[in-house]
Design a protein around this motif. Structure first.
Motif, PDB file in Angstrom:
ATOM      1  N   GLN A  44      37.415  61.047  76.634  1.00 57.73           N
ATOM      2  CA  GLN A  44      37.205  59.607  76.733  1.00 57.73           C
ATOM      3  C   GLN A  44      36.466  59.117  75.491  1.00 57.73           C
ATOM      4  OE1 GLN A  44      35.160  59.984  80.541  1.00 57.73           O
ATOM      5  NE2 GLN A  44      36.751  58.736  81.504  1.00 57.73           N
ATOM      6  N   THR A  45      36.930  58.001  74.945  1.00 57.48           N
ATOM      7  CA  THR A  45      36.315  57.437  73.746  1.00 57.48           C
ATOM      8  C   THR A  45      35.420  56.282  74.154  1.00 57.48           C
ATOM      9  OG1 THR A  45      38.228  58.069  72.410  1.00 57.48           O
ATOM     10  CG2 THR A  45      36.767  56.373  71.503  1.00 57.48           C
ATOM     11  N   LEU A  46      34.122  56.519  74.085  1.00 60.47           N
ATOM     12  CA  LEU A  46      33.157  55.497  74.498  1.00 60.47           C
ATOM     13  C   LEU A  46      32.771  54.585  73.328  1.00 60.47           C
ATOM     14  CD1 LEU A  46      30.764  57.629  76.732  1.00 60.47           C
ATOM     15  CD2 LEU A  46      32.954  56.556  77.321  1.00 60.47           C
ATOM     16  N   PHE A  79      26.194  51.047  59.539  1.00 65.18           N
ATOM     17  CA  PHE A  79      27.225  50.341  60.297  1.00 65.18           C
ATOM     18  C   PHE A  79      26.775  50.157  61.747  1.00 65.18           C
ATOM     19  CE2 PHE A  79      27.978  54.747  61.126  1.00 65.18           C
ATOM     20  CZ  PHE A  79      28.439  54.803  62.429  1.00 65.18           C
ATOM     21  N   LEU A  80      27.441  49.231  62.421  1.00 62.92           N
ATOM     22  CA  LEU A  80      27.209  49.005  63.846  1.00 62.92           C
ATOM     23  C   LEU A  80      28.333  49.655  64.647  1.00 62.92           C
ATOM     24  CD1 LEU A  80      26.089  45.276  63.942  1.00 62.92           C
ATOM     25  CD2 LEU A  80      24.698  47.267  64.570  1.00 62.92           C
ATOM     26  N   PRO A  81      28.020  50.484  65.624  1.00 60.96           N
ATOM     27  CA  PRO A  81      29.071  51.049  66.484  1.00 60.96           C
ATOM     28  C   PRO A  81      29.785  49.934  67.250  1.00 60.96           C
ATOM     29  CG  PRO A  81      26.980  52.183  66.792  1.00 60.96           C
ATOM     30  CD  PRO A  81      26.690  50.958  65.999  1.00 60.96           C
ATOM     31  N   ARG A  82      30.988  50.256  67.703  1.00 64.28           N
ATOM     32  CA  ARG A  82      31.760  49.318  68.529  1.00 64.28           C
ATOM     33  C   ARG A  82      32.196  50.028  69.806  1.00 64.28           C
ATOM     34  NH1 ARG A  82      36.410  48.385  66.646  1.00 64.28           N
ATOM     35  NH2 ARG A  82      36.439  49.899  64.944  1.00 64.28           N
ATOM     36  N   ALA A  83      32.475  49.230  70.819  1.00 65.37           N
ATOM     37  CA  ALA A  83      32.920  49.793  72.099  1.00 65.37           C
ATOM     38  C   ALA A  83      34.295  50.419  71.943  1.00 65.37           C
ATOM     39  CB  ALA A  83      32.945  48.706  73.156  1.00 65.37           C
ATOM     40  N   GLY A  84      34.452  51.632  72.477  1.00 63.98           N
ATOM     41  CA  GLY A  84      35.750  52.280  72.496  1.00 63.98           C
ATOM     42  C   GLY A  84      36.514  51.909  73.756  1.00 63.98           C
ATOM     43  N   LYS A  85      37.716  52.450  73.903  1.00 63.07           N
ATOM     44  CA  LYS A  85      38.596  52.050  75.010  1.00 63.07           C
ATOM     45  C   LYS A  85      38.037  52.426  76.374  1.00 63.07           C
ATOM     46  CE  LYS A  85      41.576  56.179  74.647  1.00 63.07           C
ATOM     47  NZ  LYS A  85      41.258  56.733  75.979  1.00 63.07           N
ATOM     48  N   ASP A  86      37.138  53.390  76.431  1.00 62.99           N
ATOM     49  CA  ASP A  86      36.596  53.826  77.719  1.00 62.99           C
ATOM     50  C   ASP A  86      35.138  53.420  77.911  1.00 62.99           C
ATOM     51  OD1 ASP A  86      38.986  55.330  78.460  1.00 62.99           O
ATOM     52  OD2 ASP A  86      38.413  56.708  76.862  1.00 62.99           O
ATOM     53  N   PHE A  87      34.664  52.455  77.117  1.00 61.34           N
ATOM     54  CA  PHE A  87      33.246  52.091  77.184  1.00 61.34           C
ATOM     55  C   PHE A  87      32.854  51.511  78.545  1.00 61.34           C
ATOM     56  CE2 PHE A  87      29.723  49.056  76.474  1.00 61.34           C
ATOM     57  CZ  PHE A  87      28.768  49.951  76.039  1.00 61.34           C
ATOM     58  N   ALA A  88      33.810  50.975  79.290  1.00 65.29           N
ATOM     59  CA  ALA A  88      33.506  50.325  80.573  1.00 65.29           C
ATOM     60  C   ALA A  88      32.856  51.275  81.577  1.00 65.29           C
ATOM     61  CB  ALA A  88      34.779  49.736  81.171  1.00 65.29           C
ATOM     62  N   ILE A  89      33.015  52.600  81.381  1.00 66.18           N
ATOM     63  CA  ILE A  89      32.410  53.541  82.326  1.00 66.18           C
ATOM     64  C   ILE A  89      30.898  53.640  82.144  1.00 66.18           C
ATOM     65  CG2 ILE A  89      34.541  54.879  82.416  1.00 66.18           C
ATOM     66  CD1 ILE A  89      33.154  57.050  80.799  1.00 66.18           C
TER      67      ILE A  89
END
Length: 223
Positions: free
Chosen positions: A212-214, A177-187
């Motif tokens: 934090q969910t990256l 699978f390909l990972p996806r950006a989590g809600k805190d990926f912007a950091i």
């Protein structure tokens, strides 16, 4: 007879209980397990329960006591009824240390049913009093595996190896699978979401409070 000591140390029943506890640690959390005991009749001590609820399963297994008699067919019948209702891969581990009371011709209907359900069958004979020929024949009829446990150390080894085999088979079915950006990926600086590599597998995780969910993995689980 399950109260008898093996190697002059621990009873066969306590060894089997310890083996069940240990094997649960190697099974996938999403798997379900049921435990049925039989003497003159069968009794379901653990109804189909997710392995993730080990804390609920363990005390139920610990409460199993000594009975009398070996009406093994009653346990097999109850186990097949459960597996018939459950989706996904089906596994049965049948263990005895005795000589069952049923005549040989009884078993054909159970092995035919197990084959029709696609059951992965494991027979375990414990000690010299166990009917090794019958246990081997049942496993062979269903294309399964037979193990003889003549020492105390052998019992947990067989259970744990079977659990790891189940876990490996389930792991091999999972697609990359390909990972996806989590809600805190912007950091995260300097990495774009389009650069994520394909992953063969990952352990599903639940984020702790305040973390934090990256990244997200399968089914939106935290990676």
């Amino acid at each position: 007879s399950m109260s008898e000591k093996m190697d002059g140390n621990v009873s066969k029943l306590d060894l089997v209980k310890a083996a069940v506890h240990a094997s649960l640690r190697d099974l996938p959390d999403e798997a379900k397990v049921a435990v049925i005991v039989f003497d003159t009749e069968s009794n379901m001590v653990v109804t189909p329960t997710a392995v993730s609820e080990r804390d609920r399963i363990d005390p139920l297994v610990d409460r199993i006591g000594i009975g009398g008699g070996t009406a093994m067919a009653t346990g097999v019948d109850a186990g097949l009824d459960i597996l018939d209702k459950e989706p996904g891969e089906k596994y049965m581990v049948l263990l005895t240390d005795g000589d069952t009371i049923e005549p040989p011709q009884v078993w054909d209907k159970y092995t035919r049913r197990a084959s029709a359900l696609g059951v992965n069958w494991t027979s375990i004979a414990v000690g010299t009093d166990a009917d090794q020929n019958l246990m081997r024949r049942l496993a062979t009829a269903v294309g399964g595996q037979f193990f003889y446990c003549g020492t105390s150390a052998r019992i947990p080894k067989v259970f744990i190896s079977q659990a790891r085999q189940v876990a490996k088979q389930e792991l091999e079915k999972r697609e990359p699978f390909l990972p996806r950006a989590g809600k805190d990926f912007a950091i995260v600086k300097g990495i774009s979401a389009v650069e994520f590599p394909e992953l063969t597998d990952a352990i599903d995780a639940t984020p702790k409070s305040g973390s934090q969910t990256l990244l997200l993995g399968r089914d939106s689980n935290s990676l």
